[in-house]
Every structure is written in structure tokens, then in C-alpha cells.
Design an enzyme around this catalytic site. Structure first.
Site, PDB file in Angstrom:
ATOM      1  N   SER A  22     -17.424  -8.881 -39.111  1.00 39.47           N
ATOM      2  CA  SER A  22     -16.133  -9.568 -39.125  1.00 39.47           C
ATOM      3  C   SER A  22     -15.081  -8.792 -38.325  1.00 39.47           C
ATOM      4  O   SER A  22     -14.967  -7.568 -38.443  1.00 39.47           O
ATOM      5  CB  SER A  22     -15.646  -9.730 -40.568  1.00 39.47           C
ATOM      6  N   LYS A  73     -17.488 -19.960 -48.577  1.00 36.08           N
ATOM      7  CA  LYS A  73     -16.322 -20.842 -48.373  1.00 36.08           C
ATOM      8  C   LYS A  73     -16.287 -22.041 -49.320  1.00 36.08           C
ATOM      9  O   LYS A  73     -15.220 -22.554 -49.629  1.00 36.08           O
ATOM     10  CB  LYS A  73     -16.264 -21.333 -46.919  1.00 36.08           C
ATOM     11  N   ASN A  94     -10.785 -20.682 -47.043  1.00 40.91           N
ATOM     12  CA  ASN A  94     -10.978 -19.442 -46.276  1.00 40.91           C
ATOM     13  C   ASN A  94      -9.934 -18.380 -46.618  1.00 40.91           C
ATOM     14  O   ASN A  94     -10.010 -17.258 -46.133  1.00 40.91           O
ATOM     15  CB  ASN A  94     -11.001 -19.711 -44.765  1.00 40.91           C
TER      16      ASN A  94
END
Ligand code: NAP
Length: 292
Positions: A22, A73, A94
Site C-alpha cells: 500500500s 471493503k 474504504n
């Protein structure tokens, strides 16, 4: 890059599995450092079976808020006390924030997606047609974004009829369904010449498969020179899809600004401020990706 940790440092983070790739920690910690705040944003790898216990633990240690990425999610939704109407329509969360001892979820991908369209191209989208390639998670935010912008027609093209039908039916309780149509991939040749906005939400063309495109040269040849082609992928820049569109004379938008703007929207919620250093966040990502 990370600030000095103190006894009062406030916690933010991103949950996912895996999460080590990420780019959110880089972007958010750059903003936090610029603002001189005593916060830190951490990557938090959480296996699906540990999600519930992790969220309870976050409440116990006073986490201020967190981003949510694949595969959580949708799974996070039943663990939250409140979900924004937008996240409910999209069917995915999110961004989560702690408010009055409750977890509140929203979806900033929609804001991220529409930001470059709104800021760069001050158009009236109301007579316009959007064609969206793919019907996965990101396509849901794109459909909601196109609806927010007011597109007259939103066409989603997918390769799996069963998934396409499920995608269409999932909007049954939303006004979006009035403007939405779904089509098999074979309909692209007919749809592309009508597109004012053509969006790639499939991973086709993402690094390292940089020579791939979701469209053949013949399919892209139908794209109008007045159209906008938007690829959610941000590595490479530009993708093969965007290079093809550029040859048609179309305007192109890559996925980096969406990534930045969904983060900006989340940080505004967590820090309760409008002054978020967008340029610092964008620059941190561009530098990391070797873009300048
Ligand atoms: P996802 O839920 O897995 O959805 C991917 C979609 O692409 C599915 O509909 C899938 O079809 C379709 N697809 C995959 N390979 C295909 C192929 N060869 N031909 C036709 N369709 C194909 O993934 P996602 O979360 O939506 O993410 C999609 C892309 O968007 C990724 O590249 C991701 O990095 C990017 N993204 C960018 C941002 C940003 O901020 N810029 C945010 C979110 C996502 P099936 O349903 O038939 O499998």
C-alpha cells in the site's frame, strides 16, 4: 519520514491483507509531517478471520480512523455502527472514523474518482455517455461517481454475464439503476464511438503487463477525439490503454490523482480540517513511483 512517536501520538492506518504494498502510509505520513501533527499512519495487515477482533482492539487502543482495502471493503460493513448513504450505495467502505465511541464508515473512492474530472474539465456532463470497462469493486465507485456528475447514460461492460447481472441487480435500491445498462464485451465496438467518457477499471495493462490493453486497436479506433479516457491504473504512466486513446486525440487521465484525492478526502474526515497538503501527498507518491 515518520514523525517522532510520543505518549500522545494518535493512531491512523490502513487495514488489508496483504497490505505491505500500500502507498497510503507514504502519502498520509508525508501530509502529517507537513502539518506537524502528532499522528502516525500505519500499515496493518489483518487476515480476514481476525477482522472483528482487530476492530474491537482498535476501539480499545483509541485508533482515530483507518483506511480499508482488499479484502475488507465489504466485510467491514456489519462491524460498523453507521455507514454513509454513498458507501451504502457503492456497497463498500474504504474509510472508517471513530465518532462518539462508534465506528462510522464511508467511501472516498467516489470523490477521488470524480475530483480530476471536476477540477480539470468544467463540463456539463448531463447529456453525456460514460462507458466503463469492468464490473469489480472499483467499477462500483466509478458508477456512483458518474451518477453524481449527472451522466445521462452509464454503460458497464464485462466479460462474465452472471457477474454483470449481479452487478446490475445490486443497484436495484438506488436511483443509479435508471441510467445504468450492462453489456457483454462484444458490444464494445458499438458502444465506444458513443462514449464521452471511457473508463478502464480492469487491471489489464497494470505493471508488469505494460503492453496489454483492455481494448484492441480496432476497438479503440472508434473513440471520438473529443472523448476523455480515464484509466484507474497508475503504474505505468501512461498505460497502453491511455496511449491508444491519446493517438485518437482524446484527453487522458491516469489513476494517480484518484489515489491522492481519495486519501485527501479521508484525511479531512480524520483530522476534521479542510487544510490538507494535497501537493505534498501527490509529490510523495510521484517521487516514490519515480515520476519526477
Ligand atoms: P476487482 O474487484 O478484482 O475487479 C476487476 C474487474 O476487472 C472485474 O470486473 C474483472 O472481471 C475485470 N477483469 C479482470 N481481468 C479482465 C480481463 N482479462 N478481461 C476483462 N475483464 C477483466 O478489482 P478492483 O478493486 O475493481 O480494481 C481494478 C483496478 O482498479 C486495479 O488495477 C486497481 O489497481 C485499480 N484501482 C485504482 C484505484 C485508484 O485510486 N487509482 C482505486 C481502486 C482500484 P470479472 O468480474 O469477470 O473477473
Amino acid at each position: 519520514m515518520t514523525n517522532n512517536i510520543t505518549g500522545k501520538t494518535q493512531l491512523l492506518g490502513v487495514i488489508g491483507y496483504p497490505v505491505e504494498h500500500s502507498l497510503s502510509p507514504l502519502m498520509h505520513n508525508a501530509a502529517i509531517a507537513q502539518l506537524g501533527l502528532d499522528y502516525v499512519y500505519l500499515p496493518l495487515p489483518i487476515e480476514p478471520q481476525n477482522l472483528e477482533i482487530a476492530i474491537a482492539g482498535f476501539a480499545a487502543v483509541g485508533v482515530v480512523g483507518f483506511s480499508v482495502t482488499i479484502p475488507h471493503k465489504q466485510a467491514i460493513i456489519p462491524l460498523l455502527s453507521e455507514i454513509s448513504p454513498l458507501a451504502t450505495a457503492v456497497g463498500a467502505v474504504n474509510t472508517v472514523t471513530r465518532q462518539n465511541q462508534r465506528w462510522v464508515g464511508t467511501n472516498t473512492d467516489v470523490e477521488g474518482f470524480i475530483a480530476p474530472l471536476q477540477t480539470t474539465y468544467h463540463q456539463d456532463w448531463r447529456q453525456q455517455i460514460a462507458v466503463i470497462l469492468g464490473n469489480g469493486g472499483a467499477a462500483r465507485a466509478v458508477v456512483a461517481g458518474c451518477q453524481q456528475l449527472g451522466f445521462a447514460e452509464i454503460h458497464v461492460v464485462g466479460r462474465n454475464q452472471e457477474k454483470l447481472t449481479a452487478f446490475y441487480n445490486s443497484w436495484r435500491n438506488s436511483s443509479i439503476i435508471e441510467n445504468l445498462q450492462v453489456h457483454p464485451w462484444e458490444k464494445l465496438t458499438k458502444l465506444i464511438p458513443q462514449a464521452n467518457l471511457l473508463v478502464n477499471t480492469t487491471p489489464i495493462g497494470m505493471y508488469p503487463h505494460i503492453d496489454n490493453s483492455p481494448l484492441s486497436r480496432e476497438e479503440m479506433a472508434g473513440l471520438s477525439a473529443n472523448a476523455i479516457a480515464y484509466d484507474l491504473i497508475y503504474i505505468p504512466q501512461p498505460t497502453q490503454f491511455l496511449q491508444q486513446a491519446q493517438k485518437q486525440g482524446a484527453i487522458i487521465i491516469d489513476g494517480l490523482e484518484m489515489l491522492v484525492q481519495q486519501g485527501v478526502a479521508a484525511l479531512k474526515i480524520w483530522l476534521q480540517t479542510e487544510s490538507v497538503p494535497v501537493d505534498v501527498m501527490r509529490q510523495a507518491l510521484r517521487k516514490h513511483l519515480g515520476l519526477n
